[in-house]
Design a protein around this motif. Structure first.
Motif, PDB file in Angstrom:
ATOM      1  N   ARG A  79       0.779  -1.217   0.076  1.00 41.35           N
ATOM      2  CA  ARG A  79      -0.081  -0.068  -0.121  1.00 41.35           C
ATOM      3  C   ARG A  79       0.945   1.279  -0.172  1.00 41.35           C
ATOM      4  N   LYS A  80       2.115   1.240   0.863  1.00 42.29           N
ATOM      5  CA  LYS A  80       2.868   2.445   0.791  1.00 42.29           C
ATOM      6  C   LYS A  80       3.544   2.479  -0.700  1.00 42.29           C
ATOM      7  N   ALA A  81       3.830   1.371  -1.323  1.00 44.33           N
ATOM      8  CA  ALA A  81       4.398   1.570  -2.650  1.00 44.33           C
ATOM      9  C   ALA A  81       3.628   2.172  -3.478  1.00 44.33           C
ATOM     10  N   ARG A  82       2.290   1.696  -3.465  1.00 44.13           N
ATOM     11  CA  ARG A  82       1.386   2.201  -4.430  1.00 44.13           C
ATOM     12  C   ARG A  82       1.248   3.791  -4.339  1.00 44.13           C
ATOM     13  N   ARG A  83       1.372   4.353  -2.978  1.00 47.13           N
ATOM     14  CA  ARG A  83       1.224   5.738  -2.815  1.00 47.13           C
ATOM     15  C   ARG A  83       2.421   6.594  -3.594  1.00 47.13           C
ATOM     16  N   ILE A  84       3.418   5.933  -3.781  1.00 49.07           N
ATOM     17  CA  ILE A  84       4.807   6.697  -4.331  1.00 49.07           C
ATOM     18  C   ILE A  84       4.754   6.375  -5.748  1.00 49.07           C
ATOM     19  N   SER A  85       5.122   7.520  -6.458  1.00 45.36           N
ATOM     20  CA  SER A  85       5.356   7.665  -7.874  1.00 45.36           C
ATOM     21  C   SER A  85       6.448   6.706  -8.351  1.00 45.36           C
ATOM     22  N   GLY A  86       6.005   5.932  -9.501  1.00 47.70           N
ATOM     23  CA  GLY A  86       7.030   4.897 -10.012  1.00 47.70           C
ATOM     24  C   GLY A  86       6.465   3.689 -10.052  1.00 47.70           C
ATOM     25  N   ILE A  91       9.482  -0.267  -6.207  1.00 47.49           N
ATOM     26  CA  ILE A  91       9.538   0.771  -5.121  1.00 47.49           C
ATOM     27  C   ILE A  91       9.205  -0.431  -3.845  1.00 47.49           C
ATOM     28  N   LEU A  92       8.448  -1.257  -4.102  1.00 49.30           N
ATOM     29  CA  LEU A  92       8.244  -2.438  -3.004  1.00 49.30           C
ATOM     30  C   LEU A  92       9.662  -3.131  -2.466  1.00 49.30           C
ATOM     31  N   LEU A  93      10.353  -3.483  -3.563  1.00 48.41           N
ATOM     32  CA  LEU A  93      11.647  -3.958  -3.357  1.00 48.41           C
ATOM     33  C   LEU A  93      12.526  -3.098  -2.803  1.00 48.41           C
ATOM     34  N   GLN A  94      12.524  -1.823  -2.841  1.00 46.06           N
ATOM     35  CA  GLN A  94      13.245  -0.767  -2.411  1.00 46.06           C
ATOM     36  C   GLN A  94      12.992  -0.453  -0.808  1.00 46.06           C
ATOM     37  N   LEU A  95      11.758  -0.639  -0.599  1.00 44.95           N
ATOM     38  CA  LEU A  95      11.157  -0.385   1.007  1.00 44.95           C
ATOM     39  C   LEU A  95      11.775  -1.671   1.702  1.00 44.95           C
ATOM     40  N   LEU A  96      11.631  -2.781   1.041  1.00 46.44           N
ATOM     41  CA  LEU A  96      12.193  -4.123   1.984  1.00 46.44           C
ATOM     42  C   LEU A  96      13.577  -4.105   1.960  1.00 46.44           C
ATOM     43  N   GLU A  97      14.306  -3.639   1.015  1.00 46.10           N
ATOM     44  CA  GLU A  97      15.615  -3.860   0.904  1.00 46.10           C
ATOM     45  C   GLU A  97      16.159  -2.690   1.862  1.00 46.10           C
ATOM     46  N   ARG A 190      17.709  -1.986  -8.808  1.00 42.62           N
ATOM     47  CA  ARG A 190      16.986  -3.245  -8.924  1.00 42.62           C
ATOM     48  C   ARG A 190      18.226  -4.259  -9.298  1.00 42.62           C
ATOM     49  N   GLU A 191      19.055  -3.999  -9.941  1.00 47.43           N
ATOM     50  CA  GLU A 191      19.883  -5.255 -10.370  1.00 47.43           C
ATOM     51  C   GLU A 191      20.645  -5.754  -9.106  1.00 47.43           C
ATOM     52  N   TRP A 192      20.781  -4.742  -8.007  1.00 46.48           N
ATOM     53  CA  TRP A 192      21.553  -5.419  -6.782  1.00 46.48           C
ATOM     54  C   TRP A 192      20.678  -6.101  -5.770  1.00 46.48           C
ATOM     55  N   VAL A 193      19.387  -6.258  -6.067  1.00 47.92           N
ATOM     56  CA  VAL A 193      18.486  -7.104  -5.160  1.00 47.92           C
ATOM     57  C   VAL A 193      18.761  -8.586  -5.419  1.00 47.92           C
ATOM     58  N   ALA A 194      19.286  -9.122  -4.522  1.00 47.78           N
ATOM     59  CA  ALA A 194      19.740 -10.641  -4.633  1.00 47.78           C
ATOM     60  C   ALA A 194      18.682 -11.823  -4.729  1.00 47.78           C
ATOM     61  N   LEU A 195      17.337 -11.357  -4.472  1.00 44.35           N
ATOM     62  CA  LEU A 195      16.534 -12.384  -4.588  1.00 44.35           C
ATOM     63  C   LEU A 195      15.945 -12.497  -6.003  1.00 44.35           C
ATOM     64  N   ASN A 196      15.858 -13.700  -6.396  1.00 51.16           N
ATOM     65  CA  ASN A 196      15.397 -13.835  -7.660  1.00 51.16           C
ATOM     66  C   ASN A 196      13.767 -13.981  -7.695  1.00 51.16           C
ATOM     67  N   ILE A 197      13.110 -12.844  -8.249  1.00 54.41           N
ATOM     68  CA  ILE A 197      11.816 -12.749  -7.966  1.00 54.41           C
ATOM     69  C   ILE A 197      11.221 -11.878  -9.029  1.00 54.41           C
ATOM     70  N   ASP A 198       9.893 -12.067  -9.433  1.00 55.67           N
ATOM     71  CA  ASP A 198       8.966 -11.164 -10.336  1.00 55.67           C
ATOM     72  C   ASP A 198       8.174 -10.340  -9.468  1.00 55.67           C
ATOM     73  N   GLU A 199       8.696  -9.336  -9.145  1.00 56.95           N
ATOM     74  CA  GLU A 199       7.796  -8.371  -8.284  1.00 56.95           C
ATOM     75  C   GLU A 199       6.476  -7.965  -8.799  1.00 56.95           C
ATOM     76  N   LEU A 200       6.548  -7.933 -10.397  1.00 58.97           N
ATOM     77  CA  LEU A 200       5.027  -7.739 -10.965  1.00 58.97           C
ATOM     78  C   LEU A 200       3.947  -8.607 -10.348  1.00 58.97           C
ATOM     79  N   LEU A 201       4.105  -9.874 -10.215  1.00 61.59           N
ATOM     80  CA  LEU A 201       3.210 -10.810 -10.025  1.00 61.59           C
ATOM     81  C   LEU A 201       3.026 -10.558  -8.475  1.00 61.59           C
ATOM     82  N   VAL A 202       3.882 -10.022  -7.633  1.00 61.83           N
ATOM     83  CA  VAL A 202       3.305  -9.609  -6.110  1.00 61.83           C
ATOM     84  C   VAL A 202       2.491  -8.620  -6.252  1.00 61.83           C
ATOM     85  N   VAL A 203       2.601  -7.521  -7.127  1.00 58.79           N
ATOM     86  CA  VAL A 203       1.721  -6.456  -7.482  1.00 58.79           C
ATOM     87  C   VAL A 203       0.428  -6.924  -7.681  1.00 58.79           C
TER      88      VAL A 203
END
Length: 210
Positions: A79-86, A91-97, A190-203
């Motif tokens: 929900r927080k990521a949705r309120r931020i432009s981009g 943004i979700l991955l950045q918040l967690l990282e 984004r390229e430095w996120v170590a987890l292999n994940i498709d964040e669009l599927l999470v959204v």
């Protein structure tokens, strides 16, 4: 739903395919290096065709277990990521990282995110000279992360720095290993996120909830 406290390898085997892993949850066993990770159980090698919902659920679970957040916490981050432009996914991955526990893990001060969370909750970590015992503290560019000046605190982190969970420190962080001082110089790319994940599927999974 509270954080998972059961067998970690079971979760890795259930959610990861091929040689993938959840780097924040558990170290990759050297004996498993290069081997395929089959689901647990007698018939773990026989996978059924996944539905679209199952694919989204799996990616969401990978994200939740890797970063050690509850279902309610992850929903709040979405929900927080949705309120931020981009891009919501990035943004979700950045918040967690940028959480404090993950930042300590990425600096190499702890072998896993659960171990980093324990360092924080036990008061071994200082942020800008102040003790912070909240693992979800959101690190910002300019923050300086240091180790409490006690023999026990420095001994724990010193031993962890010899065998970090991940070999490379991402570009948004700087580490002075002898002094055990880390600095946040920016926001992770984004390229430095170590987890292999498709964040669009999470959204997409949370599209009806968030």
């Amino acid at each position: 739903m509270a954080r998972y406290r059961g067998p970690r390898l079971r979760i890795v085997r259930r959610l990861c395919t091929g040689t993938d892993s959840l780097p924040g949850l558990t170290r990759k066993d050297r004996r498993q290096s290069g081997k395929r990770m089959n689901p647990p159980g007698q018939h773990g090698g026989a996978r059924r065709k996944e539905s679209e919902y199952a694919k989204r659920l799996k990616e969401k679970q990978k994200l939740r277990f890797n970063y050690g957040v509850s279902e309610r916490q992850l929903l709040r981050y979405v929900r927080k990521a949705r309120r931020i432009s981009g891009s919501t996914g990035q943004i979700l991955l950045q918040l967690l990282e940028m959480r404090l526990d993950n930042t300590i893990f990425r600096l190499g001060m702890a072998p896993t995110i659960p171990a980093a969370r324990q360092l924080v909750s036990h008061g071994h970590i200082l942020v800008n000279g102040q003790r912070v015992n909240v693992a979800s503290y959101q690190c910002k560019p300019g923050d300086e992360i240091t180790v409490r000046q006690t023999e026990r605190s420095r001994g724990l982190v010193e031993s962890n720095l010899q065998y970090p969970g991940l070999a490379n420190v991402p570009t948004h962080l700087e580490l002075d290993k002898p002094k055990m001082v880390g600095k946040v110089t920016g926001v992770i790319e984004r390229e430095w996120v170590a987890l292999n994940i498709d964040e669009l599927l999470v959204v997409e999974y949370y599209s009806r909830k968030a």
